[in-house]
Design an enzyme around this catalytic site. Structure first.
Site, short mmCIF file in Angstrom:
data_model
loop_
_atom_site.label_atom_id
_atom_site.label_comp_id
_atom_site.label_asym_id
_atom_site.label_seq_id
_atom_site.Cartn_x
_atom_site.Cartn_y
_atom_site.Cartn_z
N ASP A 150 0.85 -1.20 0.00
CA ASP A 150 0.00 0.00 0.00
C ASP A 150 0.89 1.25 0.00
OD1 ASP A 150 -2.22 1.69 0.26
OD2 ASP A 150 -3.15 0.49 1.80
N HIS A 164 -6.49 4.69 6.70
CA HIS A 164 -5.65 5.72 6.08
C HIS A 164 -5.81 6.98 6.93
CE1 HIS A 164 -4.22 3.79 2.32
NE2 HIS A 164 -5.19 2.94 2.64
N CYS A 168 -3.94 5.19 -2.31
CA CYS A 168 -4.45 4.28 -3.32
C CYS A 168 -4.54 5.03 -4.63
CB CYS A 168 -5.83 3.75 -2.90
SG CYS A 168 -6.59 2.76 -4.18
N ASN A 184 -1.45 5.04 4.95
CA ASN A 184 -2.02 4.37 6.12
C ASN A 184 -1.45 5.00 7.38
OD1 ASN A 184 -1.91 1.96 4.01
ND2 ASN A 184 -3.49 1.55 5.52
P1 HMG Z 1 -9.65 -5.53 -15.65
O1 HMG Z 1 -9.32 -4.11 -15.43
O2 HMG Z 1 -11.07 -5.89 -15.54
O3 HMG Z 1 -9.12 -5.94 -17.04
O4 HMG Z 1 -8.82 -6.37 -14.56
P2 HMG Z 1 -8.72 -7.35 -17.66
O5 HMG Z 1 -9.10 -8.51 -16.79
O6 HMG Z 1 -9.25 -7.32 -19.03
O7 HMG Z 1 -7.15 -7.21 -17.71
C1 HMG Z 1 -6.50 -6.10 -18.29
C2 HMG Z 1 -5.08 -6.50 -18.65
O8 HMG Z 1 -4.39 -6.82 -17.44
C3 HMG Z 1 -5.01 -7.76 -19.50
O9 HMG Z 1 -3.82 -7.66 -20.26
C4 HMG Z 1 -4.84 -8.86 -18.49
O10 HMG Z 1 -4.22 -10.00 -19.00
C5 HMG Z 1 -3.97 -8.18 -17.47
P3 HMG Z 1 -3.88 -7.27 -21.84
O11 HMG Z 1 -4.77 -8.29 -22.47
O12 HMG Z 1 -4.50 -5.89 -21.90
O13 HMG Z 1 -2.44 -7.32 -22.28
N1 HMG Z 1 -4.14 -8.72 -16.11
C6 HMG Z 1 -3.13 -9.10 -15.33
N2 HMG Z 1 -1.80 -9.12 -15.51
C7 HMG Z 1 -1.06 -9.57 -14.50
N3 HMG Z 1 -1.55 -9.97 -13.30
C8 HMG Z 1 -2.88 -9.94 -13.08
C9 HMG Z 1 -3.73 -9.49 -14.12
N4 HMG Z 1 -5.06 -9.35 -14.24
C10 HMG Z 1 -5.30 -8.88 -15.46
N5 HMG Z 1 -3.39 -10.34 -11.91
C11 HMG Z 1 -8.11 -6.20 -12.28
C12 HMG Z 1 -9.27 -6.43 -13.25
C13 HMG Z 1 -8.68 -6.24 -10.89
C14 HMG Z 1 -7.10 -7.32 -12.46
C15 HMG Z 1 -7.45 -4.84 -12.57
O14 HMG Z 1 -8.41 -3.85 -12.61
C16 HMG Z 1 -6.40 -4.49 -11.55
O15 HMG Z 1 -5.38 -5.14 -11.43
N6 HMG Z 1 -6.62 -3.39 -10.81
C17 HMG Z 1 -5.61 -2.95 -9.83
C18 HMG Z 1 -6.28 -2.35 -8.67
C19 HMG Z 1 -5.27 -2.06 -7.59
O16 HMG Z 1 -4.22 -2.67 -7.49
N7 HMG Z 1 -5.64 -1.09 -6.72
C20 HMG Z 1 -4.82 -0.76 -5.58
C21 HMG Z 1 -4.87 -1.83 -4.53
S1 HMG Z 1 -6.42 -1.86 -3.61
C22 HMG Z 1 -6.17 -0.70 -2.36
O17 HMG Z 1 -5.19 0.00 -2.34
C23 HMG Z 1 -7.18 -0.63 -1.25
C24 HMG Z 1 -6.70 -1.35 0.03
O18 HMG Z 1 -5.45 -0.84 0.47
C25 HMG Z 1 -7.74 -1.19 1.13
C26 HMG Z 1 -8.15 0.25 1.39
O19 HMG Z 1 -7.28 1.10 1.63
O20 HMG Z 1 -9.35 0.49 1.33
C27 HMG Z 1 -6.51 -2.86 -0.22
MG MG Z 2 -5.16 0.91 1.71
#
Ligand code: HMG
Ligand code: MG
Length: 312
Positions: free
Chosen positions: A26, A218, A249, A258
């Site tokens: 994070d 956070h 984020c 955080n």
């Molecule tokens: P999507 O956006 O629906 O798209 O993925 P997709 O499934 O069509 O994938 C897009 C491209 O990414 C494709 O590649 C996939 O193969 C690839 P392309 O065909 O364009 O070449 N792909 C991946 N590659 C590697 N590893 C993977 C993967 N998945 C897809 N796992 C998805 C949905 C959720 C995967 C995407 O939207 C994503 O990764 N989002 C990232 C969100 C993120 O990391 N946010 C920050 C963390 S959450 C947070 O901070 C909150 C938290 O701290 C709690 C809080 O504070 O509240 C936890």
């Molecule tokens: Mg967080």
């Protein structure tokens, strides 16, 4: 103690807490200037400081969060301390496969209590995300890996406004029923204050035992420690923190890091709650990564420690 203050007036707090260090994930998911070597050094310093659970990376789409694209290299480079859990985010089966191949000890899926954040963060509705997590949890379990569940926007969403306690409790319970052993309740944009946070916790506690809940605060509005103290009073003893208060984020505009691990360790240890963490080593780890990022730690306890050191 003042005789007027009877022992019955003192609140009951847990004897120990479990700190989930999320700094390398994070904390660094918004930072593009950090090398794999910096990340490995940070994780190693955190384990040397006594952290027992370190979220080390995220196997998310590198298209959306390129800062975490090197998570394999980080996992391969760290020195593994026995007993420490090195965990990672895995939002889908592809992420889980990568996490397993890299040797993650545990994975975390992440959902949102609000539709707006779900769409912006993981590009699907809450219901679609729950369906997507089902096979991830099944596959993780059959590979002998436990799954933690994050729930974002438990009191406020940057897109939809306030989230009701009932809505948060409903999705938290759904994650618990899907098989997450613990639900980490995220105040993603740090807006909650203790009474609103308590109302949300109360709603969640009606369906989920306190031992299966964690809080992830956070500190954008400076309320994180107050909300954490409120959680401790309500029997929750797993706290997510980020060394030096790093982070935010990418999909929560304006959200800061955080709560700082150093501040939580200071609060707990001074209140007689065991953390198992060496505050001095922790502050040095935070100082090192902040030097690398060219900024001061966002931790009052760390800054007080650094100021005290330079005075002596
Ligand atoms: P999507 O956006 O629906 O798209 O993925 P997709 O499934 O069509 O994938 C897009 C491209 O990414 C494709 O590649 C996939 O193969 C690839 P392309 O065909 O364009 O070449 N792909 C991946 N590659 C590697 N590893 C993977 C993967 N998945 C897809 N796992 C998805 C949905 C959720 C995967 C995407 O939207 C994503 O990764 N989002 C990232 C969100 C993120 O990391 N946010 C920050 C963390 S959450 C947070 O901070 C909150 C938290 O701290 C709690 C809080 O504070 O509240 C936890
Ligand atoms: Mg967080």
């Amino acid at each position: 103690m003042n005789d007027c203050l009877a022992a019955r007036d003192l609140p009951t707090l847990p004897a120990s807490v479990r700190i989930v260090e999320v700094g390398p994930r994070d904390g660094l998911q918004n930072e593009s200037s950090v090398t794999v070597g910096d990340k490995i050094t940070l994780v190693n310093q955190l384990s040397a400081a006594g952290l027992q659970y370190i979220e080390t990376g995220a196997f998310v789409s590198p298209k959306w969060v390129p800062q975490m694209a090197d998570s394999e290299d980080v996992f391969h480079g760290i020195h593994r301390t026995s007993g420490v859990i090195y965990a990672a985010l895995a939002p889908n089966l592809k992420g889980l496969e990568r996490a397993l191949a890299a040797g993650a000890d545990e994975v975390a899926i992440f959902a949102s209590a609000s539709e707006g954040f779900s769409q912006h963060n993981i590009h699907c509705s809450i219901q679609e995300s729950l369906a997507r997590f089902k096979p991830v949890i099944a596959q993780a379990k059959s590979s002998g890996i436990r799954v933690r569940g994050y729930l974002s926007c438990v009191t406020d969403c940057p897109y939809d406004g306030p989230t009701s306690p009932q809505q948060t409790a409903r999705i938290a319970h759904a994650l618990y029923q899907l098989g997450c052993y613990e639900i980490s309740l995220g105040d993603t944009i740090g807006r909650a204050t203790p009474l609103r946070f308590a109302a949300m916790l109360n709603a969640c506690l009606s369906d989920i035992p306190a031992e299966a809940l964690a809080v992830h605060c956070h500190n954008t509005w400076g309320q994180a420690l107050a909300n954490i103290y409120q959680s401790l009073l309500m029997g929750i003893s797993t706290i997510d923190t980020s060394v030096a208060g790093l982070g935010g984020c990418p999909y929560a505009p304006g959200a800061s890091g955080n709560v700082a691990t150093e501040d939580v360790v200071y609060l707990c240890e001074q209140s007689g709650i065991h953390t198992g963490i060496d505050l001095q080593k922790l502050a040095l780890a935070g100082e090192a990564i902040c030097q690398r990022l060219g900024r001061r730690p966002s931790s009052n306890a760390a800054l007080a420690y650094i100021a005290g050191r330079t005075q002596t």
